[in-house]
Design an enzyme around this catalytic site. Structure first.
Site, PDB file in Angstrom:
ATOM      1  N   GLU A  96      53.314  47.758  53.556  1.00 37.11           N
ATOM      2  CA  GLU A  96      53.007  46.885  52.418  1.00 37.11           C
ATOM      3  C   GLU A  96      53.611  47.494  51.162  1.00 37.11           C
ATOM      4  O   GLU A  96      54.102  48.626  51.175  1.00 37.11           O
ATOM      5  CB  GLU A  96      51.488  46.714  52.275  1.00 37.11           C
ATOM      6  CG  GLU A  96      50.866  45.953  53.439  1.00 37.11           C
ATOM      7  CD  GLU A  96      49.381  45.679  53.262  1.00 37.11           C
ATOM      8  OE1 GLU A  96      48.989  45.196  52.201  1.00 37.11           O
ATOM      9  OE2 GLU A  96      48.622  45.968  54.198  1.00 37.11           O
ATOM     10  N   ARG A  98      52.374  46.098  43.655  1.00 35.05           N
ATOM     11  CA  ARG A  98      51.870  44.746  43.436  1.00 35.05           C
ATOM     12  C   ARG A  98      51.923  44.267  41.989  1.00 35.05           C
ATOM     13  O   ARG A  98      52.193  43.099  41.724  1.00 35.05           O
ATOM     14  CB  ARG A  98      50.406  44.723  43.857  1.00 35.05           C
ATOM     15  CG  ARG A  98      50.188  43.819  44.987  1.00 35.05           C
ATOM     16  CD  ARG A  98      48.793  43.922  45.452  1.00 35.05           C
ATOM     17  NE  ARG A  98      48.847  44.029  46.897  1.00 35.05           N
ATOM     18  CZ  ARG A  98      47.789  44.104  47.654  1.00 35.05           C
ATOM     19  NH1 ARG A  98      46.590  44.121  47.117  1.00 35.05           N
ATOM     20  NH2 ARG A  98      47.921  44.168  48.946  1.00 35.05           N
ATOM     21  N   HIS A 137      46.974  39.408  43.302  1.00 30.17           N
ATOM     22  CA  HIS A 137      47.801  39.469  44.506  1.00 30.17           C
ATOM     23  C   HIS A 137      48.982  38.539  44.286  1.00 30.17           C
ATOM     24  O   HIS A 137      48.805  37.397  43.846  1.00 30.17           O
ATOM     25  CB  HIS A 137      47.004  39.038  45.736  1.00 30.17           C
ATOM     26  CG  HIS A 137      47.659  39.446  47.011  1.00 30.17           C
ATOM     27  ND1 HIS A 137      48.805  38.832  47.475  1.00 30.17           N
ATOM     28  CD2 HIS A 137      47.367  40.422  47.900  1.00 30.17           C
ATOM     29  CE1 HIS A 137      49.173  39.412  48.610  1.00 30.17           C
ATOM     30  NE2 HIS A 137      48.321  40.389  48.883  1.00 30.17           N
ATOM     31  N   GLY A 144      44.797  45.591  56.144  1.00 32.16           N
ATOM     32  CA  GLY A 144      44.389  46.670  57.027  1.00 32.16           C
ATOM     33  C   GLY A 144      43.953  47.898  56.259  1.00 32.16           C
ATOM     34  O   GLY A 144      43.558  47.812  55.101  1.00 32.16           O
ATOM     35  N   SER A 175      26.737  43.518  51.996  1.00 33.53           N
ATOM     36  CA  SER A 175      26.917  43.768  53.427  1.00 33.53           C
ATOM     37  C   SER A 175      28.386  43.726  53.856  1.00 33.53           C
ATOM     38  O   SER A 175      28.724  43.226  54.910  1.00 33.53           O
ATOM     39  CB  SER A 175      26.100  42.752  54.238  1.00 33.53           C
ATOM     40  OG  SER A 175      26.547  41.438  53.948  1.00 33.53           O
ATOM     41  N   ARG A 206      45.842  49.463  42.277  1.00 30.94           N
ATOM     42  CA  ARG A 206      45.519  49.930  43.625  1.00 30.94           C
ATOM     43  C   ARG A 206      46.717  49.786  44.568  1.00 30.94           C
ATOM     44  O   ARG A 206      47.362  48.730  44.607  1.00 30.94           O
ATOM     45  CB  ARG A 206      44.355  49.115  44.177  1.00 30.94           C
ATOM     46  CG  ARG A 206      43.951  49.468  45.590  1.00 30.94           C
ATOM     47  CD  ARG A 206      42.862  48.527  46.041  1.00 30.94           C
ATOM     48  NE  ARG A 206      43.354  47.173  46.074  1.00 30.94           N
ATOM     49  CZ  ARG A 206      43.630  46.506  47.184  1.00 30.94           C
ATOM     50  NH1 ARG A 206      43.457  47.071  48.368  1.00 30.94           N
ATOM     51  NH2 ARG A 206      44.062  45.274  47.125  1.00 30.94           N
ATOM     52  N   ALA A 262      39.651  40.516  54.274  1.00 31.76           N
ATOM     53  CA  ALA A 262      40.759  41.473  54.154  1.00 31.76           C
ATOM     54  C   ALA A 262      41.699  41.301  55.335  1.00 31.76           C
ATOM     55  O   ALA A 262      41.316  41.530  56.478  1.00 31.76           O
ATOM     56  CB  ALA A 262      40.209  42.894  54.096  1.00 31.76           C
ATOM     57  N   GLN A 263      42.914  40.895  55.050  1.00 25.61           N
ATOM     58  CA  GLN A 263      43.871  40.651  56.135  1.00 25.61           C
ATOM     59  C   GLN A 263      44.667  41.912  56.462  1.00 25.61           C
ATOM     60  O   GLN A 263      44.896  42.248  57.606  1.00 25.61           O
ATOM     61  CB  GLN A 263      44.855  39.547  55.725  1.00 25.61           C
ATOM     62  CG  GLN A 263      44.221  38.203  55.522  1.00 25.61           C
ATOM     63  CD  GLN A 263      45.243  37.159  55.064  1.00 25.61           C
ATOM     64  OE1 GLN A 263      46.421  37.435  54.915  1.00 25.61           O
ATOM     65  NE2 GLN A 263      44.773  35.950  54.843  1.00 25.61           N
ATOM     66  N   HIS A 294      42.632  39.251  42.676  1.00 24.81           N
ATOM     67  CA  HIS A 294      42.426  39.755  44.046  1.00 24.81           C
ATOM     68  C   HIS A 294      41.505  40.962  44.126  1.00 24.81           C
ATOM     69  O   HIS A 294      40.685  41.052  45.022  1.00 24.81           O
ATOM     70  CB  HIS A 294      43.797  40.113  44.608  1.00 24.81           C
ATOM     71  CG  HIS A 294      43.801  40.608  46.015  1.00 24.81           C
ATOM     72  ND1 HIS A 294      43.381  39.819  47.067  1.00 24.81           N
ATOM     73  CD2 HIS A 294      44.175  41.791  46.546  1.00 24.81           C
ATOM     74  CE1 HIS A 294      43.507  40.505  48.196  1.00 24.81           C
ATOM     75  NE2 HIS A 294      43.963  41.713  47.905  1.00 24.81           N
TER      76      HIS A 294
END
Ligand code: SIN
Length: 562
Positions: A126, A312, A266, A61, A24, A408, A58-59, A373
């Protein structure tokens, strides 16, 4: 943000639906809403509460092209560079181009992305992005999207949401039999299935966590949207639910899984002695934060021209190298040059969380370490969310579409989730319409056979196995790898896998056992994919093979007999 009120528990009985959605988060909820609006009955099965998902955490965006200075070509290029030669260019273009339309739909659902003083979108930046293009709701984007979707789902009469229902295995018409925590499920094909017909989905077995009974859900379509598998590592930014359930289920059903070696670490999780790793969003570096080593040096300029905003994989490896070189247990993230009012407004959640840990981020440097992450690989799908098994679909982090390649790009995951949910709904609609025309016989799935003999050994062993697995992955399958370490991990995981099949045979099925079974499966897949890749590419850095092969190829695994 006001939480969506909890709905009363829905009694679980064995039932039939057009579509079952497992999970969900943003992918599952977006898909469920759309496929229901196309006229199909949908059950969402979620193993905890409906709002317990990766999305909620998820901070950062959603990366999407909205600014005048930006264009699709730049976003495509940034994604391809981050993916280190392994992205599927056609998939990348498709998903990025679909982005703006999906964002408009989220806005229509009531989502209010943060805006600047002129009323324009306040676009974040980012690592790896050449432009500011991250739409966000302060530092709580995931939670805001999840709440908007849950409100819409609550108004959709064709959707039934079952909380605390843990999908154990998909049931197919073919001969594949699931092994459930050492218990064999019915081996005969579902009644109505014929040996000559192609293998397809018949439904799922699922544990009703509240009464411990296993139920049968019938449906010709199952959408996996269970998120990633960060919990396979000792330290992770992921919530407890991220145990790779969908990937393990698909693999057991003989479906192709790809690129599992590409686990994204991360770079900046808050270092805390509790072992929990709270995410300090990359957007903090987007607003000027600088990484410093134990000696106070801003070391990232030594590693990449983009310094703190390098992709990253590069930042995480640089931190790992600095920690090893200096012997320090963490590095520092320094945003003390921004004032408290700005930080409180832009990063309210991070500000509050750090304050509770005794860190005033406007005055103190933040101790940070890398943590597992994001699972870049997963269940192989087309851009219509189809897997290699008829009727089984996957979208979101559980899936591997070809967007992320070997690494990613930050904030591309929520984008992929909404785009693929939309595309998945269209293809499921077509599949169901076609299936109705061919009028396949109704399938009856045999009831779950419980082998619980009541003579189970100490349950504490489960906790020991969890620890052993997560420690093994952290120690031997982490940011810097070697073949020797991977082989050590393989041996230890094989032991755990054997215990799942033998030791737990008499145990009653419960969520911790089912999760362990899935985690062990996912760990095997990560190690096998990592051993297949004899090169260092993107997130897979291996000392024995420091160079990249000329040809970039995905690693693929499929269970024999599948
Ligand atoms: C972050 O906010 O740094 C995480 C966002 C992401 O993983 O895309």
């Amino acid at each position: 943000m006001r939480a969506v009120p909890a709905s009363p528990p829905v009694p679980v009985v064995s039932r039939s639906f057009d579509v079952l959605v497992i999970g969900s988060g943003i992918a599952g909820l977006s898909f469920a809403l759309k496929v229901a609006q196309l006229g199909h009955s949908v059950a969402i099965l979620t193993k905890k509460n409906k709002a317990d998902s990766n999305t909620n955490w998820a901070q950062g965006g959603i990366a999407v092209v909205t600014a005048e200075t930006d264009d699709f070509a730049k976003h495509v290029e940034d994604t391809l560079v981050a993916g280190d030669g392994l992205c599927d260019r056609a998939v990348v273009k498709q998903i990025i181009r679909d982005g703006p339309a999906r964002i408009r739909e989220l806005v229509e659902l009531g989502l209010k992305f943060s805006r600047d003083h002129d009323g324009e979108y306040d676009l974040g930046r980012e690592g790896g992005h050449s432009e500011r293009r991250i739409l966000h709701v302060k530092d709580m984007t995931g939670k805001a999207i999840e709440n908007a979707l849950l409100k819409s789902i609550a108004r959709e009469p064709r959707v039934s949401l079952f909380e605390h229902v843990f999908a154990i295995d998909v049931v197919t018409t073919g001969k594949l039999a699931g092994l459930v925590a050492g218990k064999k499920t019915a081996r005969k094909p579902a009644a109505g299935a014929s040996d000559a017909a192609p293998n397809r989905i018949a439904g799922v077995y699922a544990l009703d966590v509240r009464d411990g009974r296993v139920r049968t859900f019938h449906a010709p379509v199952v959408m996996l949207s269970t998120g990633g598998a960060g919990q396979v590592y000792l330290y992770t930014t992921n919530p407890d639910i991220a145990t790779g359930d969908g990937i393990a289920m698909a693999y057991r059903a003989g479906v192709e899984v790809r690129n599992m070696e590409f686990i994204q670490f991360h770079p900046t999780a808050l270092y805390s002695l509790s072992g929990k790793r709270f995410l300090i969003s990359e957007a903090v570096r987007g607003e000027g934060a600088i990484l410093r080593n134990a000696e106070g040096e801003a070391f990232m300029t030594r590693y990449h021209p983009l310094a703190d905003l390098a992709p990253r994989d590069i930042v995480a490896r640089a931190i790992d190298a600095e920690m090893k070189r200096t012997g320090a247990p963490h590095v520092w993230l320094d945003i003390t040059h921004r004032n408290a009012a700005f930080l409180r407004e832009r990063f309210p959640q991070i500000y509050r969380f750090c304050a509770a840990e005794g860190i005033d981020i406007a005055k103190d440097k933040i101790p940070v370490v890398p943590a597992a992450h994001y699972t870049c690989g997963g269940v192989a799908t087309t851009t219509a969310a189809e897997t290699s098994l008829a009727g089984l679909y996957a979208c979101g982090e559980v899936a591997c579409t070809g967007l992320h390649g070997a690494n990613r790009l930050a904030s591309n995951s929520l984008l992929e989730a909404v785009v693929m949910a939309h595309r998945g709904a269209a293809s499921v609609n077509a599949y169901l319409r076609q299936a109705r025309k061919t009028a396949a016989p109704a399938l009856v799935i045999p009831d779950w056979k419980d082998h619980h003999a009541g003579d189970e050994d100490e349950r504490v062993v489960l906790a020991h196995n969890w620890d052993e697995l997560r420690r093994t992955l952290w120690d031997y399958v982490s940011i810097m790898r070697t073949t020797k370490r991977l082989e050590r991990a393989r041996t230890r995981i094989a032991n755990l896998s054997r215990e799942i099949q033998e030791y737990y045979w008499n145990f009653s099925v419960d969520p911790r056992l089912l999760e362990l079974r899935n985690l062990v499966q996912v760990a095997e897949l990560i190690v096998e994919c990592a051993l297949q890749r004899r090169e260092s590419r993107g997130l897979h850095a291996i000392a024995d093979y420091p160079k990249k092969q000329r040809r970039a190829e995905s690693s693929k695994l499929r269970r024999k007999g599948g």
